[in-house]
Design an enzyme around this catalytic site. Sequence first.
Site, PDB file in Angstrom:
ATOM      1  N   LYS A 117       0.978  -1.271  -0.023  1.00 22.57           N
ATOM      2  CA  LYS A 117       0.169   0.046  -0.043  1.00 22.57           C
ATOM      3  C   LYS A 117       1.000   1.208  -0.026  1.00 22.57           C
ATOM      4  O   LYS A 117       1.936   1.053   0.637  1.00 22.57           O
ATOM      5  CB  LYS A 117      -0.799   0.046   1.284  1.00 22.57           C
ATOM      6  CG  LYS A 117      -2.015   0.880   1.278  1.00 22.57           C
ATOM      7  CD  LYS A 117      -2.803   0.825   2.474  1.00 22.57           C
ATOM      8  CE  LYS A 117      -3.804   1.542   2.887  1.00 22.57           C
ATOM      9  NZ  LYS A 117      -4.723   1.256   3.978  1.00 22.57           N
ATOM     10  N   SER A 147      -9.333   1.299   3.168  1.00 26.27           N
ATOM     11  CA  SER A 147      -8.735   2.379   2.349  1.00 26.27           C
ATOM     12  C   SER A 147      -7.881   1.462   1.378  1.00 26.27           C
ATOM     13  O   SER A 147      -7.052   1.785   0.619  1.00 26.27           O
ATOM     14  CB  SER A 147      -7.934   3.221   3.164  1.00 26.27           C
ATOM     15  OG  SER A 147      -6.820   2.782   3.863  1.00 26.27           O
ATOM     16  N   SER A 193      -9.472  -1.311   7.121  1.00 29.61           N
ATOM     17  CA  SER A 193      -9.172  -0.712   5.672  1.00 29.61           C
ATOM     18  C   SER A 193      -8.295  -2.077   5.005  1.00 29.61           C
ATOM     19  O   SER A 193      -8.020  -1.917   3.885  1.00 29.61           O
ATOM     20  CB  SER A 193      -7.914   0.242   5.998  1.00 29.61           C
ATOM     21  OG  SER A 193      -8.711   1.681   5.911  1.00 29.61           O
TER      22      SER A 193
END
Lengths: 486, 473
Positions: B61, B136, B160
């Site tokens: 990420k 996310s 997330s």
Amino acid sequence: MFKTVIGLEIHAQLSTPTKAFCSCPADTFGDTENTAICPVCTGQPGTIPVLGEETVRLSVMSALALNCQVSEISCFDRKNYFYPDLPKGYQITQYFRPLARNGFIEVRVGNGRKSHIRINRIHIEEDAGKTIHEGASSISASGKQGGTLVDLNRCGIPLVEIVTEPDITSSREARLAMESIRDILRYIGVCTGDMEKGALRCDANISVINTRNGQSSNRVEVKNINSFRFVEKALDYEYKRITQAMKDGKEVVKETRTWDLASKTTITMRKKEEESDYRYFPEPDLPPLRITGSYLEEVKKMLPELPDEKIDRFMRDYALPEHDAVVLVSDKELSGFFEETVKVTQRPKEVSNWLTGDLLRILKERDMTVGQSELVPDHIVDLLRLLDSRTISISVAKEIFSECVRLGKMPSNIVEEKGLQQVDDEEEIESAIRQAMKDNPKAVDQYRAGKKAVLSYFIGAVMRRTKGRADPAVAGSVARRLLEDD
Amino acid sequence: MDKSVLKKSLEELTRSELPLESFYRERISRFNGEINAFTEVREANTDCHEGPLKGIPFAAKDNIHSRGFRTSCGSRMLKKYYSPYSATVIDRLGRAGACLIGKTNMDEFAMGSSTENSCYGASRNPWDTRRISGGSSGGSAAAVSAGLIPFALGSDTGGSIRQPAALCGIVGFKPSYGLVSRYGLTAFASSLDQIGPLSRSVKDALDVMRVIAGRDPKDATTVGAERELFDHNLEPDLSGKKLAVPKEVLEYEGLDGRVYGSFMDMIERIRQEGGIVDEVSVPSIKHVVAVYYLIAPAEASSNLARYEGTRYGFSELSSSYLRSVGITRDMGLGEEVKRRILLGTFTLSSAYYDAYYSKALKVRRILDSELSALFGDYDFLVNPTCPVIAPKVGEITDPLVFYLMDIYTIAANLSGLPSISIPAQPADNMPVGFQITGPRMKDMDVLSTGAAVEAISPFLKDGIAPIPERWDE
């Protein structure tokens, strides 16, 4: 009648090998700007502070030396505000649960009296960087005129903040308290105590009470006091400013002022309503700091004898006057030197006289410490022996002492080399006096007419002729005999 | 039965002449344009170490730092920020032989549930590219789901990792707080953030955990001697396991009937395997969203204060320092991030601290005690990972609707618990996640039970989450 109420907030940089929360070196004074930095202390995204062990040890030592109760659990908090030298946008401090509370110091105020100053709390925090505002004439790195530059070398150096209760009643006492705390921190080796280099900084809170009507002024905070002298001066100035306002019936504004070096006054920095809301909250990156009983015991064992105890001991064991003890103890090295010397000579007062008098004067002139000088205890031992055996006079001794400090030669060697042995040959002294009597018959008449003080003229004449090598006592008695006999 | 993409990959590696990395790079260049999972793909560091994951490519990420890579956090503020150092997890995976080849899309600073808050635009759900991938860690989930990468790292502050894993039909695991170092993870809410793997099987998640877990001297919130926690084999067995379903979860009016159906289908399957499932009450679960949106923004308001343009990142100069900071942050940060910073700044202000932040901490402690009481009687807490299936891109505009999507995932973050999302029966051809949460440090039990649920899930093929046909070439 006005009564002053003063409390101090002292920030002391800890002499740790690394910064508080990363492994950058902490001793960065004089380093090129922005060289002692890393991702952590420059607040790069994703970095996390980790508390260094030495920061804990030195903070706990400070707390113990200042007679505080160390909390079993203390916590770190964030103090949030924007400033260019604060890379994370917050300072890590201990707001809600400080490292230690309820301490005190005994401040010697003279004549054997001590003031008991309570310490409210001691907590650990990190130093910010330095913001350098350049004048309009200079050009900053960005090529703009009069820019502001930031140096992050200092950022993250561990500090302890020491907060006293408002127990201080005069500017002089504030200065003495400050010096006393400096001495303690130096003794235990946690802080250099160097105010000029910013290793020790002081903010003071002052308010004044009118004892006639019990009215109290608002509290004023004075920041940026960076020398012991200015602590006293800034507070003197504030006392006068506040009492004048009270006499004039004006309101003393609750505000933060700063000591202005140029005008030697304090000036308004910000008013109460301009204070920012720091939005303190617990620092989630650092677990609570747990200090166990056994750790405390361990640290206690590392504590050396503290200045106050040492002064008491010097007065008791060496029968020194308080003044001598205070002067000797104020410098750890000097007090060690004293004790080493006394171990051999067993004549503390005489040793103290040499150290607190001649030695400190010479060191001050040459801007050095005992350790940096060439003097060793044996020099003083030898010097005292030469005086005892009346091999040298006191004035020659002072001359020799100065050479010991500068060159490190043994006093007896200096005496040998320069032929400084005291003249105890009465014939030589007698001839010197006879010569003087011949040179100045008027003085002889005066003496014989009863003006006995003239004797010192003849002693002086002998000293001059023998280049100070004569024993003044012998010269005196010989002169008296000759003047009275003839 | 082989349930591991990683193991399969390793076998392929030894068989094939073509390096595995090229295989995935080729897929990325073919499909990423449609999915928008990656923010950056780069040459890996040339020397791959020997180790259990040697030669296996992975993605991280874009809030996890790797020296030399750009770490934008999906924000205009850091769009040109190149990391001067590597996160501990990246170092550990590198030493284990894995090679980082790309960074994945995310909601700006991990604030969001759809990746629509990214300066790179939304990542698309591989099961239906009109829909969001979740967030996310949506880029990581989409990349793994579409088979563009064997596994990816995400971060989970309020769900997330698990929510996008659920919406994209893969496995997402959030470890116990303190098991994985956060050093090098751009902080959102430090007391809640935790890095974890997104993968196509539980076994893969375990293989990654074995490498990344463990105490880190650079993160004082990591716990010691826990690395061995994962040195066990999975023991997928449901018989006699006691699972609790809070009635507050089932009573939530936002729970989509299709998701409820999928969840109850899995409950039935678990019972058939000998698992015991009871409905219980955890009253404070009703308050988790409120508590989370007080604590997380408060920490975020402080964590994001460093982005003010003085040292790095986007910068817009003005007449004074504070003006510059204001303009820089106004222009460099997105709407949702600014909303949360304002919220956090407000709740931490001295006038409101006691009313909001302090009270939220109290409820957090009550939740802790209710959950530990529950774990006295039950092995796990189970619920749907997300109350809805993936919405269409642009469908939801009210931030509160997004906030409420976190309702089932937040408790694990507030209490630091291990929690995993396993793909269950799909609904309308869209994946649905089944979440298993366990007591603190019982991560291995959560993984084992996750593997057992995975084994009976009608969604998986050969024990591995399938790649949607569209990308399965």
